[in-house]
Design an enzyme around this catalytic site. Structure first.
Site, PDB file in Angstrom:
ATOM      1  CD  GLU A 113      13.033  29.856  68.645  1.00 29.50           C
ATOM      2  OE1 GLU A 113      13.422  28.769  69.111  1.00 29.50           O
ATOM      3  OE2 GLU A 113      12.409  29.962  67.587  1.00 29.50           O
ATOM      4  CE  LYS A 129      18.406  42.782  78.057  1.00 29.11           C
ATOM      5  NZ  LYS A 129      19.828  42.604  78.327  1.00 29.11           N
ATOM      6  N   GLY A 145      16.573  32.854  74.954  1.00 30.12           N
ATOM      7  CA  GLY A 145      17.245  32.806  76.245  1.00 30.12           C
ATOM      8  C   GLY A 145      16.713  31.643  77.054  1.00 30.12           C
TER       9      GLY A 145
HETATM   10  P1  NAP Z   1      18.841  34.510  79.938  1.00 24.59           P
HETATM   11  O1  NAP Z   1      19.466  34.708  81.250  1.00 24.59           O
HETATM   12  O2  NAP Z   1      17.460  34.006  79.857  1.00 24.59           O
HETATM   13  O3  NAP Z   1      18.930  35.932  79.222  1.00 24.59           O
HETATM   14  C1  NAP Z   1      18.453  36.141  77.932  1.00 24.59           C
HETATM   15  C2  NAP Z   1      18.126  37.612  77.798  1.00 24.59           C
HETATM   16  O4  NAP Z   1      17.043  37.937  78.674  1.00 24.59           O
HETATM   17  C3  NAP Z   1      19.289  38.518  78.186  1.00 24.59           C
HETATM   18  O5  NAP Z   1      19.292  39.628  77.321  1.00 24.59           O
HETATM   19  C4  NAP Z   1      18.920  38.893  79.595  1.00 24.59           C
HETATM   20  O6  NAP Z   1      19.496  40.096  80.035  1.00 24.59           O
HETATM   21  C5  NAP Z   1      17.417  39.007  79.522  1.00 24.59           C
HETATM   22  N1  NAP Z   1      16.790  38.889  80.833  1.00 24.59           N
HETATM   23  C6  NAP Z   1      17.264  38.262  81.943  1.00 24.59           C
HETATM   24  N2  NAP Z   1      16.403  38.410  82.972  1.00 24.59           N
HETATM   25  C7  NAP Z   1      15.368  39.142  82.518  1.00 24.59           C
HETATM   26  C8  NAP Z   1      14.165  39.642  83.115  1.00 24.59           C
HETATM   27  N3  NAP Z   1      13.867  39.421  84.394  1.00 24.59           N
HETATM   28  N4  NAP Z   1      13.318  40.370  82.341  1.00 24.59           N
HETATM   29  C9  NAP Z   1      13.623  40.622  81.056  1.00 24.59           C
HETATM   30  N5  NAP Z   1      14.744  40.200  80.438  1.00 24.59           N
HETATM   31  C10 NAP Z   1      15.608  39.458  81.150  1.00 24.59           C
HETATM   32  O7  NAP Z   1      19.708  33.573  79.000  1.00 24.59           O
HETATM   33  P2  NAP Z   1      21.269  33.667  78.765  1.00 24.59           P
HETATM   34  O8  NAP Z   1      21.951  33.211  80.009  1.00 24.59           O
HETATM   35  O9  NAP Z   1      21.637  34.966  78.173  1.00 24.59           O
HETATM   36  O10 NAP Z   1      21.459  32.558  77.594  1.00 24.59           O
HETATM   37  C11 NAP Z   1      21.428  31.193  77.828  1.00 24.59           C
HETATM   38  C12 NAP Z   1      20.045  30.644  77.557  1.00 24.59           C
HETATM   39  O11 NAP Z   1      19.639  30.949  76.235  1.00 24.59           O
HETATM   40  C13 NAP Z   1      19.986  29.133  77.637  1.00 24.59           C
HETATM   41  O12 NAP Z   1      18.853  28.741  78.352  1.00 24.59           O
HETATM   42  C14 NAP Z   1      19.858  28.700  76.174  1.00 24.59           C
HETATM   43  O13 NAP Z   1      19.232  27.469  75.965  1.00 24.59           O
HETATM   44  C15 NAP Z   1      19.070  29.807  75.611  1.00 24.59           C
HETATM   45  N6  NAP Z   1      19.214  29.848  74.146  1.00 24.59           N
HETATM   46  C16 NAP Z   1      18.164  29.397  73.374  1.00 24.59           C
HETATM   47  C17 NAP Z   1      18.259  29.394  71.993  1.00 24.59           C
HETATM   48  C18 NAP Z   1      17.126  28.908  71.125  1.00 24.59           C
HETATM   49  O14 NAP Z   1      17.106  29.228  69.955  1.00 24.59           O
HETATM   50  N7  NAP Z   1      16.171  28.142  71.641  1.00 24.59           N
HETATM   51  C19 NAP Z   1      19.434  29.866  71.392  1.00 24.59           C
HETATM   52  C20 NAP Z   1      20.482  30.308  72.197  1.00 24.59           C
HETATM   53  C21 NAP Z   1      20.349  30.303  73.586  1.00 24.59           C
HETATM   54  P3  NAP Z   1      20.856  40.148  80.930  1.00 24.59           P
HETATM   55  O15 NAP Z   1      21.566  38.874  80.784  1.00 24.59           O
HETATM   56  O16 NAP Z   1      21.579  41.275  80.345  1.00 24.59           O
HETATM   57  O17 NAP Z   1      20.454  40.432  82.332  1.00 24.59           O
END
Ligand code: NAP
Ligand code: MG
Length: 496
Positions: free
Chosen positions: A267, A191, A244
């Site tokens: 992660e 996803k 995420g």
């Molecule tokens: P996010 O909002 O946590 O979303 C990540 C994924 O989770 C998306 O596919 C999102 O879907 C899904 N998601 C959101 N709410 C959910 C729920 N209630 N249940 C299940 N899945 C859900 O993060 P983002 O805004 O896409 O990315 C930014 C974040 O990623 C930052 O915190 C960053 O630090 C982190 N990140 C970490 C790494 C690492 O390796 N540690 C690398 C890159 C990024 P939708 O957005 O489609 O709703």
């Protein structure tokens, strides 16, 4: 790398065909509900495509297809050499389609097409190649055992892997999960983030072209709260790998406990410190790299060095150089290879970043940027922003803003620097700048993070494990260690 100029990229973009349906069991199909959501280009606010919004029924279908393919052994049971050939071909196809894949990511989430074509897409190809090469070189073990016994320990694929990834490096974050999961023989349901699904859908098609059997890789676009949650709670998913935010990572841990106790590997976020010691012998390079570490990809990097800790007596000299380096980052059309900064992912995220900046003006000293900029009909651009004299309790120093915002703090002693650096709920990465080898090793050992870069920033490669400690998550992506997440150890005890 591509030689196209802005007109070339824009022409290519106009001719692009978007895959806008889910990819399940080897076919593109709409969501069962018929629902769709708009994929918007944040650089212009134009709608690119209306993408299938998957729900529970679609996730069920994708997991079933993955399970069937796993059970028939079309991939899980095939010779390592064959899996290697297919992933090699996929690595090649990614490069052959470099311009298209770069555009899909740039148009979806505003990153510079120059970066997508010189970093994201080549790196994704390299990671598939790296795991393809590993497939037929991984041996099991023979355990020590009493006379008359032979005990083997083999790695087996887990079954169905769910992967949920973010939008900041859409193709590359998907690849970090898919390459080792597929190399190990699993079937996968991916996803992508709702903001950036297009490259994942194209990748699934390229994987089929490379020879991946139907059902082995399924892509289910949709929202986190529906599609993501359905995957996280699914009773027939064996392992859920996530990249995420920390908040959503915690939800996946709960989904697992409330369903089938699937393995979950989060992660998550970061607030990585970059520590500049006065004995650094190249402050110009340190300043240039410090700017890159927070302003590249508009600061939307999990391991971005968003906190800069500088030794007090060189602070003024260093900040002058840093502001000079920050000036090299100017928001512009992401399709123009001469632009140095693109758009933030969407209006909501931009507003959130601006809220941190506006609040920060009241608590710290703004010394660079701080403004939103309008380009090409979109307000999703933010100038590189630096705050000085940030207190360790300030949200600027604690929260993962995930934008081009840098918080400066100063220290006198090594102990102070280490205490400040570790004073964070996160522990993903850190950088140290020093010409003193003992200090480099000594400080590195005391930093609670997954990766320390010395005299550089954000060092990583397919050969090195990447991941964090504390609330940056656990488990490691990349390197052979990533395979631990995607395999189970099978012990076979033979008495003879
Ligand atoms: P996010 O909002 O946590 O979303 C990540 C994924 O989770 C998306 O596919 C999102 O879907 C899904 N998601 C959101 N709410 C959910 C729920 N209630 N249940 C299940 N899945 C859900 O993060 P983002 O805004 O896409 O990315 C930014 C974040 O990623 C930052 O915190 C960053 O630090 C982190 N990140 C970490 C790494 C690492 O390796 N540690 C690398 C890159 C990024 P939708 O957005 O489609 O709703
Ligand atoms: Mg999101």
């Amino acid at each position: 790398m591509s030689a196209l100029n802005v007109d070339g990229w824009s022409d290519l973009a106009r001719g692009l065909m978007f895959r806008d349906n889910a990819f399940i069991d080897g076919e593109f199909i709409p969501a069962r509900s018929g629902r769709r959501f708009a994929a918007v280009n944040p650089a212009t606010n134009e709608v690119l495509a209306e993408v299938a919004a998957c729900g529970q029924e679609d996730i069920d279908a994708a997991v079933l297809a993955a399970r069937k393919s796993f059970e028939t052994g079309s991939w899980s049971g095939c010779e390592p050499e064959r899996r290697k050939d297919v992933l090699f071909r996929l690595s090649e196809l990614i490069l052959q389609n470099l311009e298209e894949l770069s555009l899909l990511d740039s148009l979806s989430m505003g990153k510079l097409v120059r970066d997508a074509s010189s970093i994201d897409v080549p790196a994704s190809s390299a990671i598939f190649r790296w795991y393809a090469e590993a497939i037929d070189k991984l041996y099991g073990e023979v355990a020590p055992a009493p006379h008359g016994n032979l005990v083997t320990v083999q790695r087996e694929p887990l079954g169905v892997v769910g992967a949920v990834v973010p939008w900041n490096f859409p193709l590359e974050m998907a690849t970090w999960k898919l390459a080792p999961a597929l190399a190990a023989g699993n079937s996968v349901v991916l996803k992508p983030a709702e903001q950036a699904t297009l490259s994942a859908l194209r990748l699934a098609e390229l994987a089929m072209e490379a020879g991946l059997p139907p059902g082995v890789l399924n892509v289910v676009p949709g929202f986190g709260a529906t599609a993501g949650q359905a995957l996280g709670r699914h009773m027939d998913v064996d392992c859920l790998v996530f990249t995420g935010s920390t908040a959503v990572g915690k939800m996946f841990l709960q989904y697992s406990g409330q369903s089938n106790m699937k393995q979950v590997w989060p992660e998550t976020g970061g607030k990585s410190p970059n520590i500049i010691f006065a004995d650094c012998d190249d402050l110009d390079t340190a300043a240039r790299m410090a700017a890159q570490a927070i302003f590249a990809n508009q600061g939307q990097v999990c391991s971005a060095n968003s906190r800069l800790l500088v030794q007090r007596h060189i602070k003024d000299r260093f900040l002058e150089k840093l502001i000079g380096s920050a000036c090299a980052y100017k928001p512009g059309n992401p399709l123009d290879p001469t632009s140095t900064m693109g758009a933030l992912v969407d209006a909501r995220h931009t507003k959130n970043v601006m809220r941190f900046i506006d609040d920060g003006r009241k608590t710290a000293k703004l010394i660079c940027g701080g403004e939103q900029v309008r380009i090409g009909g979109s307000d999703n651009y933010v100038l590189p922003t630096i705050f000085d004299s940030v207190s360790p309790e300030d949200p600027l120093a604690r929260e993962e803003i995930f934008g081009p915002v840098l918080a400066i703090m100063s220290f006198d002693t090594d102990d102070q620097a280490i205490a400040l650096a570790n004073d964070s709920p996160y522990g993903l990465a850190a950088s140290i700048w020093t010409s003193n080898l003992s200090r480099a090793h000594g400080v590195s050992r005391r930093l609670s993070v997954g990766t320390v870069s010395v005299n550089t920033v954000d060092a990583l490669s397919p050969m090195t494990p990447f991941g964090g400690v504390k609330q940056s998550g656990f488990g490691r992506d990349l390197s052979l260690h990533a395979l631990d997440k995607f395999t189970a150890l099978k012990t076979t005890w033979i008495k003879y």
